[in-house]
Write a protein that holds these residues in place. Structure first.
Motif, PDB file in Angstrom:
ATOM      1  N   VAL A 107       0.839  -1.204   0.000  1.00  0.00           N
ATOM      2  CA  VAL A 107       0.000   0.000   0.000  1.00  0.00           C
ATOM      3  C   VAL A 107       0.870   1.249   0.000  1.00  0.00           C
ATOM      4  O   VAL A 107       1.829   1.352   0.775  1.00  0.00           O
ATOM      5  N   LEU A 108       0.509   2.193  -0.858  1.00  0.00           N
ATOM      6  CA  LEU A 108       1.064   3.547  -0.811  1.00  0.00           C
ATOM      7  C   LEU A 108      -0.040   4.487  -0.362  1.00  0.00           C
ATOM      8  O   LEU A 108      -1.083   4.576  -1.011  1.00  0.00           O
ATOM      9  N   ALA A 122      -0.916   8.046   9.815  1.00  0.00           N
ATOM     10  CA  ALA A 122       0.049   7.296  10.624  1.00  0.00           C
ATOM     11  C   ALA A 122      -0.571   6.000  11.132  1.00  0.00           C
ATOM     12  O   ALA A 122       0.075   4.936  11.099  1.00  0.00           O
ATOM     13  N   GLU A 123      -1.811   6.082  11.592  1.00  0.00           N
ATOM     14  CA  GLU A 123      -2.484   4.872  12.076  1.00  0.00           C
ATOM     15  C   GLU A 123      -2.728   3.891  10.936  1.00  0.00           C
ATOM     16  O   GLU A 123      -2.552   2.670  11.108  1.00  0.00           O
ATOM     17  N   PHE A 124      -3.132   4.389   9.784  1.00  0.00           N
ATOM     18  CA  PHE A 124      -3.348   3.523   8.622  1.00  0.00           C
ATOM     19  C   PHE A 124      -2.044   2.835   8.235  1.00  0.00           C
ATOM     20  O   PHE A 124      -2.025   1.641   7.932  1.00  0.00           O
ATOM     21  N   ALA A 125      -0.943   3.570   8.241  1.00  0.00           N
ATOM     22  CA  ALA A 125       0.353   2.990   7.861  1.00  0.00           C
ATOM     23  C   ALA A 125       0.813   1.952   8.871  1.00  0.00           C
ATOM     24  O   ALA A 125       1.332   0.886   8.498  1.00  0.00           O
ATOM     25  N   ARG A 126       0.617   2.229  10.150  1.00  0.00           N
ATOM     26  CA  ARG A 126       1.054   1.281  11.186  1.00  0.00           C
ATOM     27  C   ARG A 126       0.250  -0.019  11.143  1.00  0.00           C
ATOM     28  O   ARG A 126       0.742  -1.067  11.571  1.00  0.00           O
ATOM     29  N   ARG A 131       3.223  -3.556   4.981  1.00  0.00           N
ATOM     30  CA  ARG A 131       3.877  -3.108   3.742  1.00  0.00           C
ATOM     31  C   ARG A 131       3.251  -1.817   3.227  1.00  0.00           C
ATOM     32  O   ARG A 131       3.023  -1.659   2.027  1.00  0.00           O
ATOM     33  N   ALA A 132       2.995  -0.910   4.155  1.00  0.00           N
ATOM     34  CA  ALA A 132       2.437   0.393   3.789  1.00  0.00           C
ATOM     35  C   ALA A 132       3.460   1.488   4.043  1.00  0.00           C
ATOM     36  O   ALA A 132       4.235   1.419   4.999  1.00  0.00           O
TER      37      ALA A 132
END
Length: 243
Positions: A183-184, A199-203, A207-208
């Motif tokens: 994910v980007l 930040a929460e979505f990436a954590r 693989r984001a």
């Protein structure tokens, strides 16, 4: 990168817009990748169709299949980003990668309240006046070659209450756990609302990663079409190089 290696890319538009939103990206990337942009149910050429997330997933799935190149990189903006998250959950076998643009904010809790208010207000306003205002605003802010396809495709104000009525209350960072592909998270630097949970979505995904378009707002692909297209290109190349 050979044509065989190049991942297909499917673009999914945001609120009230249509496939025309992606004309700058299609022009920039079509020589390197198989590309398609969809009209979601209730939008553009599908204006008469009823909105549902399930129907939106099928539209995206059909677009991936129509390219005939296997699983695709799906690029979703705003409403289209949340629809793409649902596609990732329901059709993981058709997803090679996911770009979430302006769609990394929780749609649950207090954040949703003003959007419920807007969704309720829009149907009370004359559609022709809303269209005139949108035409004026887009032409004032952006070059014609960036927005004319969007303007010519018209707007789907009538679908906004149903679309956001289903999205609001449904998505948060936990949705990322249902995404099997890389994910980007691609946001405009100044899109403070829709990047509020990035930040929460990436954590929440192993693989984001997050990338920002400098000085861009919510419509980052209009604010800086070159930078947006280049970010998608780099991510597509990464997917190809990583197998």
């Amino acid at each position: 990168m050979t044509a065989v290696d190049a991942p297909p890319i499917v673009f999914v538009h945001g609120t009230r817009f249509s496939a025309g939103q992606w004309s700058p990206q299609l022009a920039a990337l079509r020589d390197e990748f198989p590309v398609a942009a969809v009209d979601l149910p209730g939008h553009g050429s599908r204006s008469a169709e009823a909105w549902s997330l399930q129907a939106a997933v099928e539209v995206v799935s059909d677009a991936v299949e129509s390219l005939g190149c296997g699983p695709a990189l799906v690029v979703g903006h705003s409403l289209g980003g949340y629809a793409s998250l649902e596609f990732a959950r329901v059709r993981p076998e058709r997803l090679r990668g996911l770009v979430l643009a302006g769609a990394s904010a929780s749609t649950r809790g207090a954040w949703a309240a003003p959007y419920r208010w807007v969704a309720g207000l829009v149907p009370r306003l004359p559609a022709d006046r809303l269209a005139e205002w949108n035409d004026w605003l887009l032409r004032r802010m952006y070059p014609a070659e960036v927005v004319e396809a969007t303007i010519q495709s018209g707007y789907a104000f009538h679908t906004l209450p149903a679309a956001w009525g289903e999205v609001l209350g449904r998505f948060d960072a936990g949705a990322m756990r249902h995404v099997a592909a890389p994910v980007l998270i691609l946001n405009g630097e100044k899109d403070s609302v829709f990047r509020s949970g990035e930040a929460e979505f990436a954590r929440a995904h192993p693989r984001a990663r997050v990338e920002l378009i400098p000085r861009a707002g919510h419509l980052a692909n209009f604010d800086d079409p070159v930078a947006f297209s280049e970010a998608v290109r780099r991510f597509a190349q990464h997917l190809s190089n990583s197998g």
